[in-house]
Design an enzyme around this catalytic site. Structure first.
Site, PDB file in Angstrom:
ATOM      1  N   ALA A  52       0.834  -1.212   0.000  1.00  0.00           N
ATOM      2  CA  ALA A  52       0.000   0.000   0.000  1.00  0.00           C
ATOM      3  C   ALA A  52       0.870   1.263   0.000  1.00  0.00           C
ATOM      4  O   ALA A  52       0.535   2.262  -0.647  1.00  0.00           O
ATOM      5  CB  ALA A  52      -0.934  -0.012   1.205  1.00  0.00           C
ATOM      6  N   ALA A  55       2.020   1.827  -3.444  1.00  0.00           N
ATOM      7  CA  ALA A  55       0.908   2.358  -4.252  1.00  0.00           C
ATOM      8  C   ALA A  55       0.710   3.854  -3.986  1.00  0.00           C
ATOM      9  O   ALA A  55       0.611   4.664  -4.927  1.00  0.00           O
ATOM     10  CB  ALA A  55      -0.373   1.584  -3.948  1.00  0.00           C
ATOM     11  N   GLU A  56       0.697   4.236  -2.721  1.00  0.00           N
ATOM     12  CA  GLU A  56       0.494   5.656  -2.367  1.00  0.00           C
ATOM     13  C   GLU A  56       1.633   6.510  -2.942  1.00  0.00           C
ATOM     14  O   GLU A  56       1.407   7.591  -3.493  1.00  0.00           O
ATOM     15  CB  GLU A  56       0.452   5.781  -0.835  1.00  0.00           C
ATOM     16  CG  GLU A  56       0.191   7.180  -0.316  1.00  0.00           C
ATOM     17  CD  GLU A  56      -1.285   7.595  -0.391  1.00  0.00           C
ATOM     18  OE1 GLU A  56      -2.150   6.726  -0.139  1.00  0.00           O
ATOM     19  OE2 GLU A  56      -1.548   8.757  -0.704  1.00  0.00           O
ATOM     20  N   GLY A  57       2.860   6.014  -2.789  1.00  0.00           N
ATOM     21  CA  GLY A  57       4.034   6.788  -3.229  1.00  0.00           C
ATOM     22  C   GLY A  57       4.059   6.983  -4.740  1.00  0.00           C
ATOM     23  O   GLY A  57       4.234   8.109  -5.234  1.00  0.00           O
ATOM     24  N   SER A  60       1.122   9.197  -5.951  1.00  0.00           N
ATOM     25  CA  SER A  60       1.275  10.602  -5.544  1.00  0.00           C
ATOM     26  C   SER A  60       2.315  11.305  -6.405  1.00  0.00           C
ATOM     27  O   SER A  60       2.117  12.462  -6.822  1.00  0.00           O
ATOM     28  CB  SER A  60       1.705  10.698  -4.077  1.00  0.00           C
ATOM     29  OG  SER A  60       0.725  10.136  -3.255  1.00  0.00           O
TER      30      SER A  60
END
Ligand SMILES: CC(C)(COP(=O)(O)OP(=O)(O)OC[C@H]1O[C@@H](n2cnc3c(N)ncnc32)[C@H](O)[C@@H]1OP(=O)(O)O)[C@@H](O)C(=O)NCCC(=O)NCCSC(=O)c1cc(O)c2ccccc2c1O
Length: 154
Positions: A52, A55-57, A60
């Site tokens: 996760a 995925a966020e990194g 973004s």
């Protein structure tokens, strides 16, 4: 500094885990990670929170570039862990935009077990929703300028 080196800091937590970026653009962000002890849950497979985090990194960074290096804020992330990645395995992560609006972006992020050349089996699939186009605070201007410089080198 080479953007493809392990020292490149586009995202500090990812760098600490050993994630290395390969592509950084408004339409695609990718990179690789070897599953080490630092990334594992107690059964010696890639921790779901690390997937996760990746995925966020990636979403973004991509959304930040797509918004013209404005500030973005992730507001929702959903993830399906469809296969485990064991300690020592190599993981390839790729991300691309599903929708780039004036305010909202949606990015897909897929993690794969891989060897040097081929994506073998999918580990996880994520959707990340981000608010984009926010003003950049003064303390973050330098790091965004640095990111812009790195992206132009890739
Ligand atoms: C959840 C699944 C096992 C379901 O599999 P499904 O039925 O959907 O599909 P298949 O049977 O076709 O299998 C697909 C794929 O899964 C692997 N697999 C299946 N069964 C097992 C098994 N018993 N043990 C190990 N692996 C299994 C198998 O490799 C199959 O791949 P093929 O290549 O053969 O096709 C499956 O969807 C799955 O394993 N998903 C991944 C789950 C995962 O890795 N989740 C993230 C990590 S969990 C976590 O983060 C975590 C953190 C903690 O802090 C913990 C703390 C304490 C305890 C646990 C923690 C924890 O789990």
């Amino acid at each position: 500094m080479d953007p493809k080196s392990a020292e490149f800091t586009a995202d500090n937590p990812l760098r600490i885990l050993g994630f290395v970026f390969e592509e950084l653009s408004a339409t695609r962000v990718s990179g690789r990670l070897t599953v080490t002890d630092k990334c594992c849950q107690p059964f010696k497979v890639l921790h779901g929170g690390v997937s996760a985090l990746i995925a966020e990194g990636l979403a973004s960074l991509g959304a930040g570039i797509a918004s013209g290096y404005k500030r973005v804020a992730g507001v929702h992330l959903s993830i399906h862990h469809v296969r485990p990645a064991a300690l020592g395995e190599s993981v390839f992560a790729e991300s691309f935009p599903v929708s780039v609006g004036k305010n909202i972006q949606v990015w897909e992020v897929r993690l794969w077990k891989t060897n040097e050349t081929e994506k073998k089996k999918m580990i996880s699939t994520s959707r990340v929703t981000l608010l984009s186009g926010l003003p950049v605070p003064d303390h973050a201007k330098d790091s965004l300028d640095q990111l812009k410089k790195f992206v132009s080198k890739l």
